[in-house]
Design a protein around this motif. Structure first.
Motif, PDB file in Angstrom:
ATOM      1  N   LYS A   1      32.609 -15.168   2.049  1.00  0.00           N
ATOM      2  CA  LYS A   1      31.840 -16.119   2.862  1.00  0.00           C
ATOM      3  C   LYS A   1      30.620 -15.448   3.475  1.00  0.00           C
ATOM      4  O   LYS A   1      29.528 -16.023   3.559  1.00  0.00           O
ATOM      5  CB  LYS A   1      32.733 -16.689   3.945  1.00  0.00           C
ATOM      6  CG  LYS A   1      32.044 -17.750   4.794  1.00  0.00           C
ATOM      7  CD  LYS A   1      32.988 -18.318   5.836  1.00  0.00           C
ATOM      8  CE  LYS A   1      32.270 -19.374   6.674  1.00  0.00           C
ATOM      9  NZ  LYS A   1      33.159 -19.919   7.726  1.00  0.00           N
TER      10      LYS A   1
ATOM     11  N   GLN B   1      35.076 -25.009   0.868  1.00  0.00           N
ATOM     12  CA  GLN B   1      34.949 -25.034   2.324  1.00  0.00           C
ATOM     13  C   GLN B   1      33.893 -24.045   2.796  1.00  0.00           C
ATOM     14  O   GLN B   1      33.099 -24.357   3.693  1.00  0.00           O
ATOM     15  CB  GLN B   1      36.304 -24.713   2.955  1.00  0.00           C
ATOM     16  CG  GLN B   1      36.307 -24.853   4.480  1.00  0.00           C
ATOM     17  CD  GLN B   1      37.679 -24.583   5.072  1.00  0.00           C
ATOM     18  OE1 GLN B   1      38.641 -24.340   4.346  1.00  0.00           O
ATOM     19  NE2 GLN B   1      37.773 -24.636   6.399  1.00  0.00           N
ATOM     20  N   TYR B   2      33.831 -22.869   2.157  1.00  0.00           N
ATOM     21  CA  TYR B   2      32.807 -21.877   2.530  1.00  0.00           C
ATOM     22  C   TYR B   2      31.408 -22.465   2.337  1.00  0.00           C
ATOM     23  O   TYR B   2      30.549 -22.389   3.227  1.00  0.00           O
ATOM     24  CB  TYR B   2      32.950 -20.613   1.676  1.00  0.00           C
ATOM     25  CG  TYR B   2      34.254 -19.869   1.849  1.00  0.00           C
ATOM     26  CD1 TYR B   2      35.042 -20.035   3.001  1.00  0.00           C
ATOM     27  CD2 TYR B   2      34.679 -18.978   0.852  1.00  0.00           C
ATOM     28  CE1 TYR B   2      36.232 -19.348   3.128  1.00  0.00           C
ATOM     29  CE2 TYR B   2      35.872 -18.288   0.988  1.00  0.00           C
ATOM     30  CZ  TYR B   2      36.646 -18.493   2.113  1.00  0.00           C
ATOM     31  OH  TYR B   2      37.832 -17.819   2.238  1.00  0.00           O
TER      32      TYR B   2
ATOM     33  N   SER C   1      30.472 -25.556   2.115  1.00  0.00           N
ATOM     34  CA  SER C   1      30.208 -26.692   3.002  1.00  0.00           C
ATOM     35  C   SER C   1      29.917 -26.229   4.420  1.00  0.00           C
ATOM     36  O   SER C   1      28.980 -26.720   5.073  1.00  0.00           O
ATOM     37  CB  SER C   1      31.419 -27.629   2.983  1.00  0.00           C
ATOM     38  OG  SER C   1      31.221 -28.704   3.853  1.00  0.00           O
ATOM     39  N   GLU C   2      30.668 -25.297   4.914  1.00  0.00           N
ATOM     40  CA  GLU C   2      30.450 -24.806   6.273  1.00  0.00           C
ATOM     41  C   GLU C   2      29.099 -24.119   6.409  1.00  0.00           C
ATOM     42  O   GLU C   2      28.395 -24.290   7.408  1.00  0.00           O
ATOM     43  CB  GLU C   2      31.579 -23.839   6.652  1.00  0.00           C
ATOM     44  CG  GLU C   2      32.924 -24.524   6.865  1.00  0.00           C
ATOM     45  CD  GLU C   2      34.033 -23.517   7.153  1.00  0.00           C
ATOM     46  OE1 GLU C   2      33.733 -22.296   7.091  1.00  0.00           O
ATOM     47  OE2 GLU C   2      35.164 -23.949   7.419  1.00  0.00           O
TER      48      GLU C   2
ATOM     49  N   ARG D   1      26.359 -26.810   6.514  1.00  0.00           N
ATOM     50  CA  ARG D   1      26.308 -27.545   7.778  1.00  0.00           C
ATOM     51  C   ARG D   1      25.792 -26.681   8.912  1.00  0.00           C
ATOM     52  O   ARG D   1      25.095 -27.151   9.809  1.00  0.00           O
ATOM     53  CB  ARG D   1      27.703 -28.060   8.112  1.00  0.00           C
ATOM     54  CG  ARG D   1      28.136 -29.245   7.268  1.00  0.00           C
ATOM     55  CD  ARG D   1      29.311 -29.979   7.921  1.00  0.00           C
ATOM     56  NE  ARG D   1      30.452 -29.098   8.125  1.00  0.00           N
ATOM     57  CZ  ARG D   1      31.436 -28.930   7.255  1.00  0.00           C
ATOM     58  NH1 ARG D   1      31.414 -29.593   6.112  1.00  0.00           N
ATOM     59  NH2 ARG D   1      32.433 -28.111   7.515  1.00  0.00           N
ATOM     60  N   SER D   2      26.126 -25.402   8.873  1.00  0.00           N
ATOM     61  CA  SER D   2      25.714 -24.519   9.976  1.00  0.00           C
ATOM     62  C   SER D   2      24.216 -24.281   9.999  1.00  0.00           C
ATOM     63  O   SER D   2      23.664 -23.914  11.041  1.00  0.00           O
ATOM     64  CB  SER D   2      26.446 -23.180   9.849  1.00  0.00           C
ATOM     65  OG  SER D   2      26.067 -22.503   8.666  1.00  0.00           O
TER      66      SER D   2
END
Length: 863
Positions: free
Chosen positions: A791, A854-855, A857-858, A861-862
């Motif tokens: 990540k 998930q990595y 997507s996060e 978004r961040s």
């Protein structure tokens, strides 16, 4: 044994209802190979038709090979006049050569052929060459005894056909009666001879007795004939006397008829002479009223003008009178014609002076303005001038026919005066049009407008929009187009009205309506009359000459239209170069819709259109050059290139102007050139820019182009749209490959080694037994990649991508999604090899595909 003649007749000619006249055995060469027969036949039933046959003899079987009608025979050649020769040559559809097997058969055949040709009807008789003279004389030579029996059948048909005459029915009856009475003659010839002598003597005695009994009657008949001869002589003597008397009467009557004919001829000549003189006097007579109207013409009043027109027409009629050339030499006629010339010169001088003054004063005409409620743009009208001059039309025609020099002088004065008048009106009209177009800039002078707008090169595709001068909006362009349409539409009726008037008033639709008795000049060449010119020129040349005369006069009257119109267009092209597109479309439409493409105004508009097209091409070249010479700031990231960003404005503006017009091809041609240059320049800048990766420049600009072309939906650019999409996809893939790389590098290298071993022949299930690729080694490599580290590396990569991409195109999420898909493919590749090469090892990566999603997507978004 059957003879050859019988065989031929039975096997060949009986089947086709013909009879054999003659034949000869022949072969094709001297070696007597391919033996056959050459035959001459006739039809049994009338009408008679003669044929020549070539019969083939093969294995004791005869059959026809060729057949010709006697009409087809052209030449018969015996080769030599010797009777010992065996060659035969017949020219039919082509020359045929044979060698006879028997000299006598050859002779009989050729003689028979000659006799048939002598009695046959031909269009052209065939030619017989190189034959003995006695063969073509008609006499047949008797065959030798040893050949008679063999060839008798061949000769007999010819003799019977020539000499036999059938007996009539009466002759047959007499012959039968004689044969019955003298049936014993065959037994006792002496008794038959005695009987015939006795009958002959009896007949002679009866004839003598008959002559002696008729002698008195003959004497009496002779006496009557002598008496009749005497009476006839008396009648002839009386007839001679009567004939002499009638001859004298006939001579007398002939003399009287001759005298009467002479008297009638004299009367007719006198009558003709009188009629001719009366006709000449009538043709050359001009009334005192007309003489006064010509010498003291008053052209200022309607009555005087009407009298002058009538007198001028009468003068033209008497001067054009058709008079016999012999009568023209009469002194009285010559004097009368000199009077006509004086009256013509006097009236021409009065007319020229009056019209000259009238034309000069026309140059000061105020004209009529048309002001309507809508305050539309209009040009000054001068219909009152045309109405005033229309009354002098017939006199102008008379002047053109009778005094060409004065007519040409008046033409020049009219042209000069009207050209000044229209020059003034057109200049005012175009100034008014400029003010209407520049309605939004009324506070500035014209020079200020030029300075504020700048040259057209200040807004080009390759120039950043920040450096553009303020371009015209849609309403301003529409106002310019409307005013330009009004200008062109107003000029058309003015020119057409003036042209129609000049054609009618100056008789421009007739080359040279001159009199027969006056010399005139056409283009500097002396000619006698219209009747002598027109027949010598083709109709198309006459029409071309007339059109040239009309255009020449209109060009002199409206000499200001072309320069003023071009100046008007140039003025607004300096304000906004897009106006050159609008002018090209609008002016092109007027040129294409012209009814007469050879008219003055059509050619004037065409000349202006050439100028506009040249300026349009210059503008497009400037756009093309600006793309090629685009300036890019190399200290920052590239982003969307100026010409790519500006193309939307250019295309929408051009489409609005050129949509569904006849000049669409002019735009499509430059579309192709501009897009080709844009593609080349994108690749060139991408390879040279120091800050932004080449893949990013190509990806962003081709994506922008693809989206724009998809939105515009321009048919000619459809292929460029497809190419832009392909190049965008290729650049995206190349960027992902280059900057995403392989986050699980050690794992990728490990399994590349595994694949190499498998390629060398090691089974996938046995790779784990290799020291370098054992399960322990695999566990060591997999333990190095934790989810937290992965990540962290992805977050660093996202920042790098964000730094490369520009905000305008908004491709960050697209690139990030492509990298996500690439990472997942690599993950699946590694998992698949672990399952295949290390089954049951319970070895796997520390993170799953769901963790990867998930990595990504996060991180997205961040930021």
């Amino acid at each position: 044994m059957a003879t050859a003649r019988q065989i031929l007749q039975q096997e060949i000619f009986d089947q086709c209802d013909q009879k054999l006249l003659a034949f000869v055995g022949v072969s094709n060469d001297s070696k007597k190979k391919k033996f056959g027969y050459l035959c001459l036949s006739d039809t049994k039933e009338p009408p008679s038709n003669i044929y020549i046959h070539q019969i083939k003899f093969d294995n004791k079987v005869v059959k026809k090979k060729r057949i010709w009608s006697l009409n087809e025979l052209i030449t018969v050649d015996g080769k030599t006049s010797s009777q010992d020769c065996l060659e035969i040559e017949l020219t039919l559809d082509k020359p045929y050569k044979w060698v006879a097997t028997n000299n006598q058969e050859r002779k009989i055949f050729l003689i028979s052929l000659w006799k048939q040709c002598a009695s046959y009807v031909f269009d052209k008789k065939p030619e017989f060459k190189n034959l003995p003279l006695d063969w073509t004389s008609g006499d047949l030579v008797v065959l030798p005894a040893d050949r008679k029996s063999k060839l008798s059948l061949a000769v007999s048909p010819i003799i019977s056909a020539e000499d036999f005459q059938p007996l009539s029915e009466k002759e047959e009856q007499d012959l039968e009666l004689l044969m019955k009475e003298c049936g014993f003659a065959a037994k006792d010839a002496k008794a038959f001879t005695d009987m015939l002598a006795t009958q002959l003597m009896a007949l002679d005695g009866e004839n003598v007795q008959s002559v002696l009994a008729s002698e008195p009657q003959v004497t009496k008949l002779m006496d009557q004939l002598e008496t009749a001869i005497q009476e006839i002589e008396k009648v002839e003597s009386a007839l001679d006397m009567y004939d002499e008397t009638l001859r004298h009467v006939r001579d007398t009557i002939d003399k009287m008829d001759q005298k009467n004919a002479n008297i009638q001829t004299a009367n007719k000549n006198n009558e003709k002479l009188l009629n001719e003189l009366q006709k000449v006097i009538h043709q050359l007579e001009l009334s005192p009223k007309h003489q006064l109207a010509l010498t003291d013409a008053d052209l200022t009043t309607s009555t005087g003008l009407r009298d002058a027109i009538e007198a001028a027409k009468e003068l033209q009629a008497v001067m054009n009178a058709q008079i016999h050339p012999a009568l023209v030499r009469l002194k009285a006629i010559q004097e009368q014609r000199r009077r006509f010339e004086k009256w013509k010169a006097k009236f021409s001088q009065i007319l020229s002076r009056h019209l000259n003054n009238l034309f000069i004063h026309m140059g000061n005409d105020i004209g009529e303005t048309k002001r309507n409620s809508n305050n539309e743009l209009t040009i000054m009208k001068h219909t009152s001038l045309h109405r005033e001059l229309a009354a002098y039309t017939e006199l102008m025609h008379w002047c053109k026919a009778m005094d060409r020099k004065s007519f040409m002088a008046l033409n020049k004065v009219y042209t000069s005066s009207l050209s000044k008048l229209y020059e003034r009106d057109i200049k005012l009209f175009l100034e008014d049009a400029k003010l209407r177009i520049n309605a939004g800039h009324l506070s500035n002078s014209k020079e200020d407008i030029r300075k504020s707008t700048g040259p057209p090169s200040d807004w080009l595709l390759g120039v950043d929009k920040e450096f553009w001068a303020q371009e015209s909006d849609t309403q301003e362009r529409q106002r310019f187009d409307q005013v330009l349409e009004a200008v062109l539409s107003e000029l058309e009726p003015i020119c057409l009205s003036e042209q129609n008037f000049c054609v009618s008033f100056f008789q421009l639709d007739i080359l040279s309506p001159t009199t027969k008795n006056t010399q005139t000049t056409l283009d500097g060449v002396d000619v006698k009359s219209n009747q002598e010119i027109l027949p010598s020129l083709p109709k198309t040349k006459i029409e071309k000459k007339i059109n040239e005369e009309v255009r020449k006069m209109m060009g002199e009257i409206f000499a200001c239209i072309e320069p003023e119109l071009i100046g008007f267009i140039q003025y607004h092209e300096r304000m906004d170069s897009t106006y050159s597109m609008a002018v090209l479309v609008r002016l092109g439409r007027h040129v294409m819709s012209a009814n007469d493409t050879g008219s003055f105004l059509s050619m004037t508009y065409g000349s202006a259109l050439v100028h506009v097209k040249r300026n349009y091409d210059k503008l497009m070249h400037a756009h093309l050059k600006s793309i090629q010479d685009v300036r890019i700031i190399k200290k920052s990231k590239c982003g969307i290139l100026p010409f790519v960003a500006n193309f939307e404005y250019f295309a929408k503006t051009a489409e609005q102007i050129f949509k569904e017009t006849e000049r669409r091809t002019d735009l499509d041609k430059w579309y192709v050139k501009l897009l080709n240059m844009m593609f080349e320049t994108i690749h060139s800048i991408a390879s040279e820019h120091p800050k932004t990766p080449a893949e990013v420049i190509r990806m962003e600009n081709f994506h922008h182009l693809y989206a724009l072309l998809s939105q515009l939906k321009i048919g000619i650019l459809d292929q460029f749209r497809k190419d832009a999409k392909q190049k965008y996809s290729e650049a995206l893939s190349a960027y992902v490959t280059r900057y995403f790389g392989r986050p699980l590098e050690k794992l990728n290298l490990f399994f590349e080694g595994v694949e190499a071993k498998v390629a060398q022949g090691i089974k996938e299930s046995e790779v784990g037994y290799q020291v370098a690729f054992s399960k322990q080694e695999l566990r060591k490599v997999t333990k190095e990649y934790y989810g937290r580290e992965v990540k962290k590396g992805l977050d660093h990569l996202y920042k790098k991508v964000e730094k490369h991409l520009c905000e305008e195109e908004n491709l960050l999420q697209v690139v990030w999604r492509a990298m996500q898909e690439e990472f997942i493919q690599q993950y699946k590749y590694i998992e698949d090899l672990i399952q295949r090469c290390y089954p049951g090892s319970m070895i796997s990566l520390e993170f799953s595909i769901e963790d990867l999603l998930q990595y990504f997507s996060e991180i997205a978004r961040s930021h």
